[in-house]
Design an enzyme around this catalytic site. Structure first.
Site, PDB file in Angstrom:
ATOM      1  N   CYS A 106       0.871  -1.185   0.000  1.00 57.97           N
ATOM      2  CA  CYS A 106       0.000   0.000   0.000  1.00 57.97           C
ATOM      3  C   CYS A 106       0.902   1.227   0.000  1.00 57.97           C
ATOM      4  CB  CYS A 106      -0.965  -0.017   1.168  1.00 57.97           C
ATOM      5  SG  CYS A 106      -0.199  -0.134   2.800  1.00 57.97           S
ATOM      6  N   ARG A 108      -2.175  -0.844   5.576  1.00 54.66           N
ATOM      7  CA  ARG A 108      -3.387  -1.340   4.926  1.00 54.66           C
ATOM      8  C   ARG A 108      -3.112  -2.691   4.276  1.00 54.66           C
ATOM      9  NH1 ARG A 108      -4.891   3.612   1.078  1.00 54.66           N
ATOM     10  NH2 ARG A 108      -2.662   3.992   1.330  1.00 54.66           N
TER      11      ARG A 108
END
Lengths: 148, 287
Positions: free
Chosen positions: B245, B250
């Site tokens: 990410c 994430r």
């Protein structure tokens, strides 16, 4: 002599005496507990809010408004839609206390990285940007009313 | 939402429900760990008995852009009073981004008896469950990590990713479509974590992390996840996969999904992610 509002300088000085992380957090949480005092009243705005008042860089979905006082200064109002956005609530309380009613040219001089004086340098990566966005929004309102 | 064991996951035992946590608050073999983005959340109220592991202060090396080493991990684990046998249950804000990130770091050191509370802090609060501001103290242990930090099995470094790209390996970019396309150089709200170049790692599929989650923060069931990752995006669970990410938080959520819920064979999280790749000399990008 400082070119930022006196109250903000005093607040910054108060925080400078807090060196313990937990003590800092407790103080900020106490401030966040007072968020309802600065939450935008319905006579100013009601949901769904105009997107032009949304802080573009805040994950906590913060909004900022400015209402003109009789003396030409501004009263700042806030909302934070994320109920877990405690840091955003705390900075809103700090900014209302220190900048509402302050001379616009002084508010316009406030730098966004002042948030690190309140939250410390070790704030999680990215978190500081959202908080700086709230400061930037307040400063932008002051500049806009000054016609800058 | 169906019971965790009925959702078709490959390894359902890595997830526990809020009910399970509520029933195990006094279980001395379980340590509940809160890991958040907002540093005020834990001190404002947390699950009774939960300790905080802060991503910035506890898991990162203060000098090098890297995670803590074995000694620091052992000191952290000793401080929160766990042994290698303790079941560590992570939960946090932001849909458990930081919880899965901390989970991943613990696994780097071989502490594999780890679980995530499905739905995270949001679900616990929404259910009106108890929160406390009391910070618990546990007897310090003398924790010995099961292994040195393993940077090969579940972690991908820049050179690993470069080889993976050259070999046309599977990549999952979990950022927003605007970040993936290069329209944005950083995530909304995180401009300092941006990059000089916009776009994505060549060959990466764009599957934003949030597609794996329900509105309440819980994970979608296996059938729904397969429909996204395998049927729609064509990922092969038998081929090595790298997720990334912006900084790796994430993508640790998606790493968790692919590795444990869908049972992909070999999934690594590239924590250098776009902040490294987008700024690196000598690596290709795609828009």
């Amino acid at each position: 002599m400082s070119n930022i509002p006196t109250k903000l300088e005093e607040t910054r000085e108060d925080f400078s005496f807090i060196t313990n992380r937990m003590e800092r957090q407790e103080y900020l949480i106490q401030l966040a507990d007072g968020f309802n005092e600065v939450k935008v009243p319905e006579r100013i705005a009601s949901q769904p809010y105009d997107e032009s008042h949304r802080v573009p860089s805040c994950e906590s979905e913060a909004f900022v408004w400015a209402e003109e006082n009789e003396d030409g200064t501004l009263k700042y109002w806030f909302d934070v839609l994320n109920p877990q956005g405690l840091s955003a609530m705390a900075i809103a309380v700090i900014l209302d206390d220190a900048l509402s009613g302050a001379p616009l040219d002084q508010v316009a001089n406030v730098q966004a990285d002042i948030v690190f004086d309140f939250f410390g340098k070790n704030i999680a990566m990215g978190k500081g940007q959202g908080l700086m966005g709230i400061v930037n929004m307040v400063v932008a309102e002051a500049k806009r009313r000054q016609g800058k | 939402m169906a019971d965790i064991n009925e959702r078709g996951y490959t390894s359902p035992d890595v997830l526990v429900s809020t009910e399970w946590v509520a029933e195990n608050l006094n279980n001395e073999n379980v340590r509940i760990v809160e890991s958040n983005e907002d540093p005020l959340l834990y001190p404002s109220g947390h699950i009774p008995g939960a300790v905080e592991v802060d991503w910035t202060n506890d898991l990162n090396d203060p000098i090098v852009r890297d995670y803590i080493g074995k000694d620091a991990f052992e000191a952290l684990a000793s401080r929160i009073g766990i042994t290698p046998e303790t079941t560590v249950v992570f939960y946090g804000d932001k849909g458990n981004w930081w919880a899965t990130y901390a989970f991943w770091v613990f696994n780097l050191f071989g502490h594999t008896n780890t679980k995530v509370m499905d739905g995270g802090r949001t679900k616990w609060v929404a259910e009106g469950r108890d929160l406390t501001r009391d910070v618990p103290t546990y007897s310090e242990t003398e924790y010995k990590a099961p292994q040195d930090r393993d940077d090969k099995s579940i972690r991908a470094l820049r050179e690993d990713v470069l080889k993976h790209v050259q070999g046309k390996g599977q990549l999952v970019d979990v950022r927003s479509p605007a970040e993936y396309s290069g329209e944005k150089l950083h995530m909304e709200g995180y401009p300092q974590e941006g990059a000089l170049r916009g776009g994505h790692i060549p060959g990466a599929k764009n599957i934003p992390w949030s597609r794996a989650a329900n509105e309440d923060g819980t994970f979608k069931n296996a059938e729904e996840l397969k429909a996204i990752y395998e049927d729609e995006q064509g990922l092969d669970p038998n081929k090595p996969t790298v997720s990334y990410c912006r900084i790796g938080e994430r993508s640790s959520h998606s790493w968790f999904v692919l590795n444990y819920l869908l049972g992909f064979d070999n999934v690594r999280n590239y924590d250098g992610s776009w902040t490294e790749w987008g700024n690196s000399v000598g690596v290709p990008i795609e828009k």
